[in-house]
Scaffold this active site. Sequence first.
Site, PDB file in Angstrom:
ATOM      1  N   HIS A  13      -2.566   6.928   3.414  1.00 57.99           N
ATOM      2  CA  HIS A  13      -1.114   7.070   3.434  1.00 57.99           C
ATOM      3  C   HIS A  13      -0.734   8.319   2.633  1.00 57.99           C
ATOM      4  O   HIS A  13      -1.132   8.464   1.475  1.00 57.99           O
ATOM      5  CB  HIS A  13      -0.440   5.859   2.782  1.00 57.99           C
ATOM      6  CG  HIS A  13      -0.485   4.610   3.595  1.00 57.99           C
ATOM      7  ND1 HIS A  13      -0.984   4.548   4.876  1.00 57.99           N
ATOM      8  CD2 HIS A  13      -0.056   3.336   3.305  1.00 57.99           C
ATOM      9  CE1 HIS A  13      -0.870   3.305   5.331  1.00 57.99           C
ATOM     10  NE2 HIS A  13      -0.320   2.555   4.406  1.00 57.99           N
TER      11      HIS A  13
ATOM     12  N   CYS B 246       0.811  -1.219   0.000  1.00 61.72           N
ATOM     13  CA  CYS B 246       0.000   0.000   0.000  1.00 61.72           C
ATOM     14  C   CYS B 246       0.843   1.268   0.000  1.00 61.72           C
ATOM     15  O   CYS B 246       0.412   2.313  -0.483  1.00 61.72           O
ATOM     16  CB  CYS B 246      -0.922   0.019   1.220  1.00 61.72           C
ATOM     17  SG  CYS B 246      -0.077  -0.350   2.770  1.00 61.72           S
TER      18      CYS B 246
END
Lengths: 361, 361, 361, 361
Positions: free
Chosen positions: D252, D157
């Site tokens: 993120h 990710c």
Amino acid sequence: MARIPVGVLGATGAVGQHYVTLLDDHPYFKVVLVAASPASAGKSYAEAVAGKWSMDRDIPDSIRGLIVKDASSVADIAKECRLVFSAIEGQKDWIKELEIQYAAAGLGVVSNNSAHRWTDWVPMIIPEINHQHLDIIQEQRKTKGWKKGFIVVKPNCSLQSYLTPVHALLQAGYPIKRIIVTTEQASSGAGYPGVPSLDLIDNVVPFIGGEEEKTELEPHKILGLIRDGMVVSDETIAISANCTRVPVTHGHLAAVNIEFAGKVPELDEIKRVWRAYSSYPQKHRLPFAPEPAIIYREEENRPQPRKDRDAGKGMAVVVGRLRKCPVFHVKFIGLSHNIIRGAAGGAILTAEMLVKMGYAR
Amino acid sequence: MARIPVGVLGATGAVGQHYVTLLDDHPYFKVVLVAASPASAGKSYAEAVAGKWSMDRDIPDSIRGLIVKDASSVADIAKECRLVFSAIEGQKDWIKELEIQYAAAGLGVVSNNSAHRWTDWVPMIIPEINHQHLDIIQEQRKTKGWKKGFIVVKPNCSLQSYLTPVHALLQAGYPIKRIIVTTEQASSGAGYPGVPSLDLIDNVVPFIGGEEEKTELEPHKILGLIRDGMVVSDETIAISANCTRVPVTHGHLAAVNIEFAGKVPELDEIKRVWRAYSSYPQKHRLPFAPEPAIIYREEENRPQPRKDRDAGKGMAVVVGRLRKCPVFHVKFIGLSHNIIRGAAGGAILTAEMLVKMGYAR
Amino acid sequence: MARIPVGVLGATGAVGQHYVTLLDDHPYFKVVLVAASPASAGKSYAEAVAGKWSMDRDIPDSIRGLIVKDASSVADIAKECRLVFSAIEGQKDWIKELEIQYAAAGLGVVSNNSAHRWTDWVPMIIPEINHQHLDIIQEQRKTKGWKKGFIVVKPNCSLQSYLTPVHALLQAGYPIKRIIVTTEQASSGAGYPGVPSLDLIDNVVPFIGGEEEKTELEPHKILGLIRDGMVVSDETIAISANCTRVPVTHGHLAAVNIEFAGKVPELDEIKRVWRAYSSYPQKHRLPFAPEPAIIYREEENRPQPRKDRDAGKGMAVVVGRLRKCPVFHVKFIGLSHNIIRGAAGGAILTAEMLVKMGYAR
Amino acid sequence: MARIPVGVLGATGAVGQHYVTLLDDHPYFKVVLVAASPASAGKSYAEAVAGKWSMDRDIPDSIRGLIVKDASSVADIAKECRLVFSAIEGQKDWIKELEIQYAAAGLGVVSNNSAHRWTDWVPMIIPEINHQHLDIIQEQRKTKGWKKGFIVVKPNCSLQSYLTPVHALLQAGYPIKRIIVTTEQASSGAGYPGVPSLDLIDNVVPFIGGEEEKTELEPHKILGLIRDGMVVSDETIAISANCTRVPVTHGHLAAVNIEFAGKVPELDEIKRVWRAYSSYPQKHRLPFAPEPAIIYREEENRPQPRKDRDAGKGMAVVVGRLRKCPVFHVKFIGLSHNIIRGAAGGAILTAEMLVKMGYAR
């Protein structure tokens, strides 16, 4: 049905931003006007909120380009819309007078401001609880000589996590004598910029100015009776509140201890009452009415702000942890979204009722 | 005075880490031994806590190199120290039996574990409140045939933010009938790793397993009387607790509503009582005794966890917002450091009393 | 030695609060005067900071009752103290002129304000790096005709987590060509009220106005040379900074990637250099000098703001995670306390050097 | 089109919970089976996730009652579904072998696990970047003798907040030489329970095991070429990553510094490229394809995790703050939802491509 043209006063603030967002594509209302303080007047809405837009969604496209009006230009605003949602801040007497001017100019006023909450000819509404208070609008109009205008207010956000479940019990025939409630309230309740991050990182602030008094007293008016076109408070239930601020964006949580005045219902009966609770907004399937109005969760660790605040699109009250109280009779945890259910959303649902009941058109 | 050699059981966990840190350079005690589960036994302390040392200070140099013992090696441990602080976790009956073995081996046991809290021959101590309960150690020794050993426990951390101020009022001649308390408890109360960050970012968890029961019941024993060498609980005060977990590292906050049983003191009188409160630890100027024991803050928004938890080196109870309660008589906010006052520090102060009273040497 | 009477300008703000706290019982300096904007002037310090005191400790007793002066009353202030720490905020030109007035009135000025940072006759000091820049005070006095006054500034907080470790390498003979740094900066860097909590709960703000430019450019002056009594910037090292704000109270973290210009030291050599680093403040054992100045931690997950910001009483720079960089040569994580090392504490250490070097007396 | 019956392996974990939630009412796929470790096998899904359901929505009704299968019962599972989404955790070799067994049993495997990421006959897919890698499925089938099965994996990710914008630039004819990136990653990237709250309240953890290596190396394979039915990594771009964990639930963030290898585009050209970027998923209007794939925000302080992670239903990459870099050529901030775009959602979009391209049916 053609949508009713509405304005949002105080449109650049935190609650105002929720109004324009929540009203985007509303079936009854169309935001045609945004107003704020003179400092913002004349700018496009997008310019006026630049750097202080605090929503997790973008500004609705239909609003971006609206030119912000000065909220004190009542006559101008009255030409463009038929109802205003007021999230304006300011000195109390000035707000009172301004809202009266709007009503006198023929506009319906649904206000988040606390100025008129204790005006006895102004109803303070939680849609599920006291829609019948709206009928004093007739008296408002008669007394003031207003043809189409009116003033209606919504109560403080802090009490909305526990008062609807309490009302459900009252209505089911279980009178209540005393309530002690401790709230853990979200940052957004203080608006933007609101509470400094230095006060809420690794911290709790056990004080919110004026909040405990509102939490203790406003229910008396909301649960009151109409007499001679005015609301007479019902002070039967004594309430004591401890209001604290916690590091949460949205969602006020309440730990509630209840002493009944008469018959004490079993826990299962209380859950049944809550789950069966349905009121005017649900019965008329209003657009912002949550269905169900009260959600009871059986998990031992719910409701939680982040997981439950958006239930019913932010309009439901979520309760849980119903258990016996060793001091009073029962205790439970309640939660509601302070900005949606507790402010802009609750006011919109109130306005929907006003349309349905024929007061706003 | 030569320092008493002590051991810390469960030394690698969160409370154990506080013990070895707080006992660094203690005037009465010297940590000569650390013990934990078999998984850690044989490693140096520094190795055993690698990756799970959660203190904001480093491991004391005198402890880093100690070889961790297996906490169940009672006989070996008994050779090296005279008193153990137990922060060990495990199955309740096993803990009970293990602590008895330590006492039988001649060691004083001061325990954070809840296993023996309801054993009627074991005193549960808050140093300022019930130091006189320590005298049942004589009965322990007589009954069990122990020469030098004993078992003493400390209560749950959640009640320490309100029980000392309550005791001050009782002692001043103001009996109390009922208390409703809502706690907002810190993450560290659950140990490490404890509560997942996903549960506490932008969230509150309104449930902590077993905590409300402890908060409601343990005060009865602490405020109890000694009869025939045993503690008889005093259930005069009915207590109801709502315990919630908030995104705070350390410091349990309590919103407390109090109903007096008789005479109701004025608010100023209550503040005077709190400020004048002084007990055995203060009178004997014990090393960990906070002076004053109770700090009343006049600011309208205190106590706050981050700003007040370290008062009195983490051993004071800080109170504020004393005001009239529309339902009971008065309400206030209390706060204490859950790991220092509420766990390791409170146990160390208890052990200091044991030395001063001649039970530990 | 009698303590030097000093004043704190901007004493009611966040950095000012740190000044009066850190200077409590300082061996060289005694705060005899606090000054702020006209709005606070005339009040006691305790009154002036009521509701905005944001420290975790209480106001020092010696400061509570001081009457706040208007910071623009230079002549009055000059009668009472010999040096001022300036944390005043305001329009840049006004600050520049005000600080000159103070110096002209015979006071030493050690300033946190950025107004004079690029004035070429004003040294911008990190005590460990460029104490020799203080010698241009002689030129200041000659040129301006000041007898005892001077102006010295400290740089921005954001660069202090990486520039000292970088300086250590330069000094050890490892010239550096390029640095890319990303900072994760604490809330307190923006003062109080500063960043709204709604911006930092469950969020990061990847922008701080003006911060990247300061982080990139100020090192050039700090690492510069003195020529003709002025600082000539050294632009040898190209620096690129990404500055972000994270939900942390105190402690700026920096992820630093470094390309050397010549010889590339081994990782162990770099650690050796850092650990051996000692400069003027350490050699003269100044009260606020951290010893060591740079702490290297071997744990794979350090430094961390909450655990490492208080190292060396908040004056150390803590580094860790030194490893090879697949793009440049090496990378590491640095951390320093933005308010202590990065603001008030760094300025106090600078003032201590000024005393030791004879410029302040 | 009848929906393809699919299974979710590791369905009780954090990513598995996202799978069953995101796949609720999916137009191509119907979850008919959930599997997990033997400990959960035999329970209803609702029982198996009791106490660890960490989604902000409730369990889909169609999933609650499914009986959890043992994920190692390949033959049984192969009878019920045609494709499995694998979010199972475990020892790497065991996972590798298990996924091969599934493919051999005729099932398509789309995996979140890192086990097969460096297997050269397994494509590692970001749907917008390298859908053409899926064609090596033909070679998989030929070599292994599989009729309908295949194995496809998604990358880590942490790289998804910057690699799509980078790919857009490459594709537009601007080759890149070097990238330095610092990530600020959300708590949910570590699963549930994952990171302890004590590590993330008022703190940042500047280390995530294995994450920097994945962030630096996996792009080489994703950007690689197909030769002889295998992926050959393209190591043209040197990447250096600093990965940190911040107190954010989801999203993120990446601060990215880029050095071009040849022609350097103007900032406006880069924005144009990003805004025009459209790839296979967009062109085929796949259900989970965000439109646009890359959103550029002009505000100086965006993207922010809480405000931008849900853009494009969590599938868009949001970029902002594009500016010149004093060391390399340009720098920007990127953001993506680590669980939706970065894990379950990205895998579902990959599976949609597999359907569209005829590999899954």
